[in-house]
Design a protein around this motif. Structure first.
Motif, mmCIF file in Angstrom:
data_model
loop_
_atom_site.group_PDB
_atom_site.id
_atom_site.type_symbol
_atom_site.label_atom_id
_atom_site.label_comp_id
_atom_site.label_asym_id
_atom_site.label_seq_id
_atom_site.Cartn_x
_atom_site.Cartn_y
_atom_site.Cartn_z
ATOM 1 N N PHE A 1 4.028 1.324 -8.920
ATOM 2 C CA PHE A 1 3.426 0.239 -8.680
ATOM 3 C C PHE A 1 4.244 -0.199 -8.291
ATOM 4 O O PHE A 1 4.560 -0.914 -7.537
ATOM 5 N N GLU A 2 5.308 -1.374 -10.143
ATOM 6 C CA GLU A 2 5.694 -2.291 -9.636
ATOM 7 C C GLU A 2 7.575 -2.045 -8.712
ATOM 8 O O GLU A 2 6.798 -3.168 -7.916
ATOM 9 N N ALA A 3 7.790 -1.105 -9.115
ATOM 10 C CA ALA A 3 8.893 -0.011 -8.462
ATOM 11 C C ALA A 3 8.501 -0.440 -6.806
ATOM 12 O O ALA A 3 9.307 -1.049 -5.939
ATOM 13 N N MET A 4 7.080 0.076 -6.358
ATOM 14 C CA MET A 4 6.872 0.009 -4.795
ATOM 15 C C MET A 4 6.998 -1.103 -4.148
ATOM 16 O O MET A 4 7.487 -1.908 -3.292
ATOM 17 N N ILE A 5 6.790 -1.705 -5.101
ATOM 18 C CA ILE A 5 5.846 -3.958 -4.492
ATOM 19 C C ILE A 5 7.140 -4.130 -4.653
ATOM 20 O O ILE A 5 7.874 -4.776 -3.832
ATOM 21 N N GLY B 1 1.449 -7.646 -2.522
ATOM 22 C CA GLY B 1 1.663 -8.262 -4.184
ATOM 23 C C GLY B 1 0.413 -7.023 -4.795
ATOM 24 O O GLY B 1 -0.551 -6.133 -4.429
ATOM 25 N N SER B 2 0.605 -7.379 -5.804
ATOM 26 C CA SER B 2 -0.335 -6.514 -7.159
ATOM 27 C C SER B 2 -2.166 -6.832 -6.654
ATOM 28 O O SER B 2 -2.476 -7.872 -6.256
ATOM 29 N N ARG C 1 -7.398 -9.349 -7.970
ATOM 30 C CA ARG C 1 -7.163 -9.904 -5.884
ATOM 31 C C ARG C 1 -7.927 -9.078 -5.574
ATOM 32 O O ARG C 1 -8.008 -7.936 -5.197
ATOM 33 N N ASP C 2 -9.164 -9.268 -4.314
ATOM 34 C CA ASP C 2 -10.228 -8.606 -2.569
ATOM 35 C C ASP C 2 -8.440 -8.527 -1.887
ATOM 36 O O ASP C 2 -8.146 -9.641 -0.780
ATOM 37 N N LEU C 3 -7.664 -7.725 -2.206
ATOM 38 C CA LEU C 3 -7.007 -7.190 -0.287
ATOM 39 C C LEU C 3 -7.704 -6.796 0.624
ATOM 40 O O LEU C 3 -6.570 -6.667 1.041
ATOM 41 N N ASP C 4 -8.722 -6.893 0.855
ATOM 42 C CA ASP C 4 -9.727 -6.492 2.276
ATOM 43 C C ASP C 4 -9.439 -7.376 2.981
ATOM 44 O O ASP C 4 -8.971 -7.756 3.996
ATOM 45 N N SER C 5 -9.094 -8.519 2.647
ATOM 46 C CA SER C 5 -8.623 -9.754 3.265
ATOM 47 C C SER C 5 -7.071 -10.104 4.113
ATOM 48 O O SER C 5 -6.720 -11.054 4.796
ATOM 49 N N MET D 1 -2.489 -0.412 -3.598
ATOM 50 C CA MET D 1 -3.327 -0.212 -4.928
ATOM 51 C C MET D 1 -3.693 0.963 -5.043
ATOM 52 O O MET D 1 -3.479 1.749 -4.863
ATOM 53 N N THR D 2 -4.493 0.716 -6.493
ATOM 54 C CA THR D 2 -5.100 1.388 -7.229
ATOM 55 C C THR D 2 -6.383 1.802 -5.963
ATOM 56 O O THR D 2 -6.714 1.686 -5.466
ATOM 57 N N VAL D 3 -6.246 4.268 -6.168
ATOM 58 C CA VAL D 3 -7.585 4.418 -5.386
ATOM 59 C C VAL D 3 -8.367 3.541 -5.447
ATOM 60 O O VAL D 3 -9.502 3.784 -4.595
ATOM 61 N N HIS D 4 -9.355 3.622 -6.749
ATOM 62 C CA HIS D 4 -10.321 2.814 -7.172
ATOM 63 C C HIS D 4 -10.726 1.620 -6.832
ATOM 64 O O HIS D 4 -11.870 0.977 -6.300
ATOM 65 N N ALA D 5 -9.588 0.581 -6.357
ATOM 66 C CA ALA D 5 -9.854 -0.432 -5.673
ATOM 67 C C ALA D 5 -9.325 -0.240 -4.165
ATOM 68 O O ALA D 5 -10.293 -0.964 -3.843
#
Length: 912
Positions: free
Chosen positions: A603-607, A619-620, A771-775, A783-787
């Motif tokens: 996850f960190e490597a991807m960002i 970002g995360s 953080r809300d990444l929808d916007s 992001m995770t699948v849950h998020a």
């Protein structure tokens, strides 16, 4: 230019039946099938039929979902207020309601917007917790909560639990029982005390029931113990109730004449004899176990080699009888140990919980669990009618979103507030309905109490209640996806086409294949399977300067992340086309979503890889406040303002964005200095260093007279800190800075504000920012699948597909049925310490985890509109046959063809 696609008549009919305000309905909606539209449409139809806005309750899973639905309803009603009679007639008919025939009907529809806004209480579109909060504020005395209670957010709750844990550890110094329990637990868990108790406290509600002698007896019985079983009693029975110690010696002498294995068992019997003589019964039990059981799995061991067994069948018979006796007692011994271990843990957990309750009472706060528990108790002690009447004169219609993720306690609240909907006068007085929508295939929040099997069970219960009341109940299934291309949906159906791969998607053991239909039938799709990046044998780095967790470019996670980032950067540069026909356009960063199961090294490597390639990224989606570099920089600056003579801290501060020096500057200032680093700075004639000194002097003056909030606000505002930090770290740092200021302001509402105290509070906190990444428009979302639940993207990457759920990440505390005592906790740290009952609980957890793992894959695949790219990385171990990667390969590889890879002409991928 949009493409006009007619909606099939069956789908319109299903949506109309689901939104019919006169009937209760239960809707099973596939991913992307427009459940939010149906929810909003039902609310609008309820209002059109004259229902008062204040008597409609809509419960959603998240605040964002509540806001989204509220916005949809109000936007539609606001639009209606501006329409002509003809257009408004068509709009009303489109909802499924009859066409208005009289002018007053149109007029009532036009004023719905104002009515919904102006009605006291208004439309209640709330999360279950927000609804509970309203009820508790109405009846605080009856609910046993402070009249003006506040709600603890997650970060504050975690801080109070940490404080409670520290207080209990301090109290253990003078409390013998508490000290003994902590020592017993520490022997089992080693040096992971803090992490262990943070996880154990998540199950503290279970431990509350384990507070009496009867509960302890029920716990032991549930584990398979006999009355009176204790560790000492069962240990003594193993040693003394079978063969005598003298027989051990005699049999040992005989075994010593046999082969190597016989001689090994002979030594164990002699060891048991010596241990018995020295009254070390625990050690004697272990020696006997090595004779009678296999070390690997505890199965019955071979007692004698064939030659000895033939020579003395009587000894073999005696040993076999004693083996059967000890195997039965061994499980009782394991059960007794688990019970005593669990009781020790309950002493500590309940002590922490009691202290936590005391801290909450002092602050007059409740947490989210309290709101559910207190509301349930409130509704259990008396009729809910008077309480709901005080809540804007009652409720006639309940709408429940994401029903598959509603916990058992939350379902009980819903059932109690709707108890009289279908009973006698409650139904006869006026139509009252319940509407639920969800998808058990998307139940992925078990860690929050969701039980997917409840979705089907509650549907059956609701249908029975309604039909017994001779009311109407509509079960509706929505299969048409308004999101994904046909190729994506076909791939989903193929992945879950077999019983092995679909197990857990639906309740029950019967295989039910997934069925999806695509609305965007003309939309092309791509499903690609990339090769897996595997770990290679190589010499470990000998460079001592590198961090301990450093991962170079050959690391599978890093290599996979860089490959994905490179492909995305290439698409953005070359204008890769997405969409079709008039909607075809170059791909944008906001069209791409990268989904993972965990926020781990990949996850960190991807960002990091996306940032290195210059790809815009949000970002995360979760940030650890105290561990974020922006917060660490600000706290270091605050420490420097308080104590500039701390050379190491000051050197760190000089490299922060606020000061902007680099390693070369430090090499000029630090190595040959004679005094403190701050003195060296002040003595320098370099203008940049003089500017640094001026800024440090100003910060020191601010630290003396300003509160923590004012200190950081001025640093980030007038001094340009926020601008400098965002320029270096990117937009995600803005959320961190805002949260730090919020916490600084909250700190001032407690005891006398102190900058040093605030620094300590933040550094010791474990708060997380969601953080809300929808916007996050124009940025790649990682992001995770849950998020990502509820979100969508044209292109979805699935790089985390090779690993499967592992029990090593789970805390082995399970709930066992304690009969009259209800669910009780049981704890066994390691599999080899399990009794039979606990072993079955562990196996059930493993099956449940795998079932949710498959549902998680369903959610991940159905986020995509057009394309899914399956990558992957792994260590040296081979992939499990139950991994996402294996499931997808089994289902799709046979239909795929080779195609050139995006990152290299001499490599290929499989494409569908």
């Amino acid at each position: 230019m949009s493409v006009e696609r007619p909606i099939p008549e069956k789908t319109r009919s299903d949506q109309t039946r689901a939104s019919n305000p006169r009937n209760s309905a239960w809707v099973a909606a596939n991913a992307g099938s427009g459940k939010t539209h149906v929810l909003a449409q039902r609310v609008i139809r309820l209002l059109l039929n004259g229902n008062r806005p204040s008597r409609i309750l809509c419960l959603t899973f998240t605040k964002a979902a509540a806001a989204n639905m509220s916005e949809r309803v109000f936007r539609t009603l606001a639009h209606w207020s501006t329409l002509s009679d003809a257009d408004l007639t068509e709009a009303i008919a489109a909802t499924g309601e009859p066409r208005p025939e009289r002018p007053d009907e149109l007029e009532r529809a036009r004023i719905l917007f104002a009515r919904a806004l102006e009605t006291p209480g208004g439309l209640k579109m709330l999360t279950i917790h927000a609804f509970c909060e309203r009820l508790l504020h109405i009846a605080p005395f009856e609910a046993n909560v402070p009249a003006s209670f506040c709600v603890l957010e997650d970060a504050r709750r975690d801080a109070l639990l940490d404080q409670a844990r520290r207080d209990v550890l301090t109290a253990a110094q003078t409390d013998t029982a508490l000290s003994s329990a902590i020592a017993r637990i520490t022997d089992e868990i080693g040096g992971v005390f803090d992490k262990f108790f943070k996880s154990a406290l998540e199950k503290r509600a279970l431990f509350r029931a384990l507070n009496s002698d009867k509960a302890e007896r029920d716990l032991r019985a549930a584990l398979g113990s006999e009355p009176g079983d204790t560790v000492d009693a069962v240990t003594k029975a193993i040693v003394t109730e079978g063969l005598s110690p003298d027989e051990w010696l005699a049999f040992a002498d005989f075994m010593a004449t046999g082969g190597a294995n016989d001689q090994k068992r002979a030594r164990a019997l002699r060891d048991a004899y010596e241990q018995w003589r020295s009254n070390d019964l625990e050690a004697a039990v272990q020696s006997l176990a090595s004779v009678y059981m296999k070390k690997t799995d505890g199965a019955p061991a071979v007692l004698l080699t064939k030659a000895l067994a033939n020579a003395r069948p009587d000894i073999l018979e005696a040993l076999a009888a004693d083996q059967m006796r000890i195997l039965a007692l061994w499980d009782r011994l394991a059960a007794a140990r688990i019970a005593e271990r669990t009781m020790a843990l309950s002493v500590v957990v309940n002590a922490i919980q009691n202290r936590y309750e005391s801290l909450k009472a002092t602050l007059q706060c409740v947490d989210f669990d309290d709101m559910i528990d207190r509301t349930l108790n409130l509704l259990s002690r008396s009729s809910s009618a008077w309480l709901l009447r005080k809540l804007d004169d009652g409720i006639d219609h309940v709408l429940l979103d994401e029903a598959q993720d509603t916990s058992a306690a939350q379902w009980e609240i819903i059932e109690r507030i709707s108890a009289d909907f279908f009973a006698g006068e409650g139904q006869a007085r006026r139509p009252r309905t319940i509407f639920a929508v969800g998808d058990e295939k998307q139940s992925i929040f078990s860690f929050q109490g969701a039980q997917p099997d409840l979705f089907s069970a509650k549907r059956r219960d609701l249908a029975r209640r309604i039909r017994e009341a001779e009311a109407c109940f509509e079960p509706v299934e929505l299969h048409l996806s308004f999101r994904s291309a046909p190729g994506v949906l076909d791939a989903v159906d193929k992945v879950f086409a077999t019983p092995e791969r679909s197990r857990g998607l639906y309740a029950g053991d019967e295989h039910v294949p997934t069925v999806h239909e695509a609305w965007k039938r003309d939309l092309p799709s791509i499903i690609e399977l990339w090769d897996v990046k595997a770990a290679q044998d190589r010499e470990p780095s000998r460079n001592w300067k590198l961090p301990l967790d450093y991962r170079d470019e050959t690391d599978p996670a890093v290599a996979s992340a860089r490959r994905i980032a490179g492909v995305i950067a290439k698409w953005l540069k070359e204008g890769e086309i997405v969409g079709t026909g008039p909607q075809a356009r170059p791909v944008q960063a906001g069209d791409i979503m990268i989904l993972v199961r965990r926020r781990d090294a990949f996850f960190e490597a991807m960002i990091r890889a996306l940032k290195e390639k210059g790809v815009p990224t949000a970002g995360s989606d979760r940030l650890q406040l105290a561990q974020h570099i922006a917060v660490m920089d600000l706290l270091a600056i605050a420490r420097a303002a308080l104590l500039p003579e701390d050379d190491l801290n000051l050197a760190t501060v000089l490299k922060t964005p606020l000061f902007g020096l680099n390693d070369e500057d430090l090499l000029i200032l630090a190595p040959r200095r004679e005094g403190a680093l701050i003195d060296e700075l002040k003595a320098s004639s370099v203008l940049a260093y003089q500017a640094v000194c001026s800024k440090l002097d100003l910060l020191s003056q601010m630290a003396e007279v300003l509160t923590p909030f004012d200190f950081f606000a001025r640093m980030l505002g007038p001094m340009g800190g926020r601008k400098a930090i965002l320029a270096r770290l990117g937009p995600e740092a803005g959320d961190v800075l805002d949260e730090l200021l919020n916490l600084a302001l909250a700190h001032e509402s407690g005891a006398a504000p102190s900058l040093q105290t605030f620094i300590t509070e933040i550094e010791s906190s474990s708060g997380t920012i969601k953080r809300d990444l929808d916007s996050s428009e124009g940025q790649v979302r990682v992001m995770t699948v849950h998020a990502a639940k509820g979100l969508e993207a044209k292109i979805v990457f699935l790089p985390d597909v090779c690993s499967t759920p592992t029990s090593r990440l789970d805390l082995p505390i399970f709930a066992v049925d304690g009969g009259a005592s209800g669910p009780l906790p049981v704890w066994s740290p390691r599999k080899e310490q399990d009794c039979a009952q606990f072993s079955s609980l562990r196996d059930a957890r493993k099956d449940a985890n795998l079932a949710e793992y498959r549902r998680l894959l369903y959610v991940a695949l159905t986020r995509a509109e057009e394309r899914v790219y399956i990558a992957g990385h792994r260590g040296k171990l081979e992939m499990s046959g139950e991994s996402w990667r294996a499931m997808i390969e089994q289902a799709l590889a046979g239909d795929m063809t080779e195609a050139p890879a995006h990152w290299a002409d001499d490599e290929s991928v499989l494409r569908l």
